[in-house]
Design an enzyme around this catalytic site. Structure first.
Site, short mmCIF file in Angstrom:
data_model
loop_
_atom_site.label_atom_id
_atom_site.label_comp_id
_atom_site.label_asym_id
_atom_site.label_seq_id
_atom_site.Cartn_x
_atom_site.Cartn_y
_atom_site.Cartn_z
N LYS A 273 -5.17 -31.01 0.81
CA LYS A 273 -5.00 -32.25 0.06
C LYS A 273 -3.82 -33.05 0.61
CE LYS A 273 -6.55 -30.66 -4.52
NZ LYS A 273 -7.67 -31.59 -4.65
N ARG A 347 -16.04 -25.14 -8.08
CA ARG A 347 -17.47 -24.84 -8.30
C ARG A 347 -17.83 -23.48 -7.72
NH1 ARG A 347 -19.10 -30.24 -5.20
NH2 ARG A 347 -17.08 -30.77 -6.10
N1 BES Z 1 -8.94 -29.57 -8.60
C1 BES Z 1 -9.60 -30.59 -7.90
C2 BES Z 1 -10.04 -31.75 -8.80
C3 BES Z 1 -8.92 -32.54 -9.43
C4 BES Z 1 -8.45 -33.67 -8.81
C5 BES Z 1 -8.41 -32.17 -10.65
C6 BES Z 1 -7.43 -34.40 -9.40
C7 BES Z 1 -7.40 -32.90 -11.26
C8 BES Z 1 -6.92 -34.02 -10.63
C9 BES Z 1 -10.85 -30.02 -7.23
O1 BES Z 1 -10.77 -28.70 -6.82
C10 BES Z 1 -11.11 -30.84 -6.02
O2 BES Z 1 -10.30 -30.80 -5.13
N2 BES Z 1 -12.21 -31.57 -5.99
C11 BES Z 1 -12.55 -32.38 -4.88
C12 BES Z 1 -13.98 -32.08 -4.51
C13 BES Z 1 -14.44 -32.72 -3.24
C14 BES Z 1 -13.72 -32.10 -2.05
C15 BES Z 1 -15.92 -32.52 -3.11
C16 BES Z 1 -12.40 -33.83 -5.29
O3 BES Z 1 -12.75 -34.17 -6.41
O4 BES Z 1 -11.87 -34.60 -4.50
MN MN Z 2 -9.93 -28.50 -4.89
#
Ligand code: BES
Ligand code: MN
Ligand code: ZN
Length: 497
Positions: A273, A347
């Site tokens: 990230k 997921r």
């Molecule tokens: N934990 C994150 C989602 C999240 C983002 C929660 C911001 C709280 C605040 C999750 O694991 C994630 O990284 N999701 C990605 C998925 C994508 C790579 C398909 C996302 O939503 O960007």
């Molecule tokens: Mn994630």
């Protein structure tokens, strides 16, 4: 904090009077003017009773200095407004409050709402005491009282005392659980590992009378939690799978399975990230927190359901051993998954959690909660969680509970067209479509592949709700989202069963 319930206004130096805007407030103003000698028209002119507005009146009686706090509730306050008004009142004053205070529900309150008001007031007063500065070195110094407000006398009409007793207990129990959940979610990842969540559950189970089983790495390997293990590979601390089981004394009305995402820190893994806001990823166990909280609260309130809580817990870290984009992994139910993006880890671990619960417990209702997608935040912001359900009755019951508690939900579709985007060339399914469109929905469709055709399933994407901006901290902080929502859902279900 101690609470008493009384049918007469106690002779206290400090009185707190909640006031609804524009409704029958004349009685309140008259009373106040009688007590203080301040003309009613002046009080009326200076205090409109908008939500969270506070007017302090000082006077003296029998040579004693006294004060009245008028606390505005706004017009037609919802339960969440009442909680927040009381919470805000205490939060803003903290150590500047008197030790003892009386709260009057004697005037201008519709009797049918009084019990709910008592619950909300107690809940809010307790939440207002929350101290987010756990790691400050000047905290807890001897001789420095953390909070002065120790005793709260709640005064209400005689005939309301009995129903209010139960509501008071519920408001207090809910707050006590919520406060401990705040600590857990706000804890940074160097103070919170998967095992910390397991220990929390074990201690809570011991204290409140429900059973907890923790599957460690070896058991996960033996039982085939391939997706959870894959996500956990890159971390110094091993993943665990926590199973909480609460059974009521009477035969349960239903068996309900609850699965919560327990990622104690989400770096994104190799698909790392960006660093801005990454610190908030300590809250990526907000779904797990909701499950821990509701199972504990159900045990405290002795709700008539058999609850099975399941928490896949892991960190998602960057390491030579981490799974890579393109890797193909297995899962608890045997399906193979192509990991396109290691940041779509929630997921993966939920896949194992969902199939485990369905296969081993066959619950009649299956609900998962997860801080799953940024896409859900882009769609709904921070005012509602995304709700996905394959059963309309379940969806509607959850939506209603969301409205009633202010922990709102908004339903999104599970149409099959979205599933095509997860077709993989090499495996049974891939964990990311590759497209930024409809990410919350495709995430839900991914989960659907692992619920073993369960016909009464709901998925709550709480990414925008577990941590939120509020007046209670300068940065985002834990909300305890899901605990009151699920408590209301279960209580309503119990009333209808
Ligand atoms: N934990 C994150 C989602 C999240 C983002 C929660 C911001 C709280 C605040 C999750 O694991 C994630 O990284 N999701 C990605 C998925 C994508 C790579 C398909 C996302 O939503 O960007
Ligand atoms: Mn994630
Ligand atoms: Zn995550």
């Amino acid at each position: 904090m101690q609470f008493t319930l009384q049918s007469q206004l106690p002779d206290s130096d400090s009185l707190l009077v909640p006031v609804v805007q524009n409704s029958g407030t004349d009685a309140v103003h008259e009373l106040i003017s009688q007590m203080t000698g301040i003309p009613a028209d002046l009080v009326k002119a200076d205090f409109k009773a908008t939500l969270k507005e506070v007017q302090t009146l000082y006077y003296s009686r029998e040579n004693q200095s006294r004060r009245i706090f008028l606390l505005g509730l706004g017009e037609k306050p919802r339960n969440s407004d009442i909680i927040n008004a009381f919470r805000s009142f205490v939060h803003k004053r903290k150590t500047n409050l008197p030790q003892e205070i009386a709260v009057s529900f004697m005037h201008g309150t519709a009797p049918e709402q009084l019990a709910a008001w008592v619950e909300c007031a107690a809940n809010g007063l307790l939440l207002g005491c929350y101290d987010i500065g756990r790691y400050k070195t000047n905290n807890n110094k001897e001789g420095v009282p953390k909070l002065l407000l120790e005793t709260v006398h709640l005064a209400l009409p005689e005939e309301q005392l009995a129903p209010a007793r139960q509501s008071l207990d519920k408001g207090v129990a809910t707050a006590q659980t919520q406060l401990r959940i705040f600590d857990l979610v706000n804890a940074p990842a160097n103070k919170k590992t998967p095992q910390t969540l397991a220990d929390w559950a074990l201690e809570s189970g011991k204290e409140f009378g429900y059973s907890v089983q923790v599957l460690q790495k070896q058991a996960l390997e033996q039982q085939g939690f391939h997706a959870l293990l894959a996500v956990g590979r890159g971390s110094e601390t091993d993943p665990v799978f926590i199973v909480l089981e609460y059974k009521p004394e009477q035969p349960p009305l239903r068996k309900i399975g609850l699965v919560g995402k327990g990622v104690t820190f989400d770096t994104g893994g190799i698909s790392i990230k960006p660093s801005s806001n990454m610190h908030y990823m300590k809250s990526d166990m907000g779904g797990a927190a909701a499950v821990l909280g509701i199972v504990e609260l159900a045990a405290r309130l002795k709700l008539p359901f058999h609850l099975v809580g399941a928490i896949p817990a892991t960190e998602n870290s960057v390491d030579a051993k981490s799974i890579r984009p393109g890797d193909v992994i297995g899962s608890y139910n045997g399906k193979t998954i192509e990991v396109i993006d290691t940041d779509a880890e929630g997921r993966l671990i939920l896949a194992d959690g969902l199939s485990y619960v369905v296969r081993n417990f066959q619950p009649e209702v299956l609900i998962d909660l997860a801080t799953l997608t940024g896409s859900c935040i882009r769609a709904l912001g921070t005012y509602a969680s995304g709700l996905f359900a394959n059963n309309d009755d379940l969806a509607n019951a959850l939506l209603q509970a969301g409205e009633a508690t202010g922990e709102r939900l908004w339903r999104l579709p599970l149409w099959d067209e979205y599933r095509k985007e997860l077709n993989s060339d090499v495996a049974d399914i891939k964990n990311f479509s590759g497209s930024p469109a409809a990410g919350a929905i495709t995430a839900a469709k991914f989960l659907e592949d692992f619920i073993e055709k369960h016909a009464n399933w709901a998925h709550l994407d709480i990414a925008g709700m577990a941590m939120a901006d509020s007046e209670f901290s300068s940065q985002k902080s834990a909300t305890g989202y899901g605990i009151r929502l699920l408590a209301e859902f279960l209580e309503k279900l119990a009333r209808q069963s």
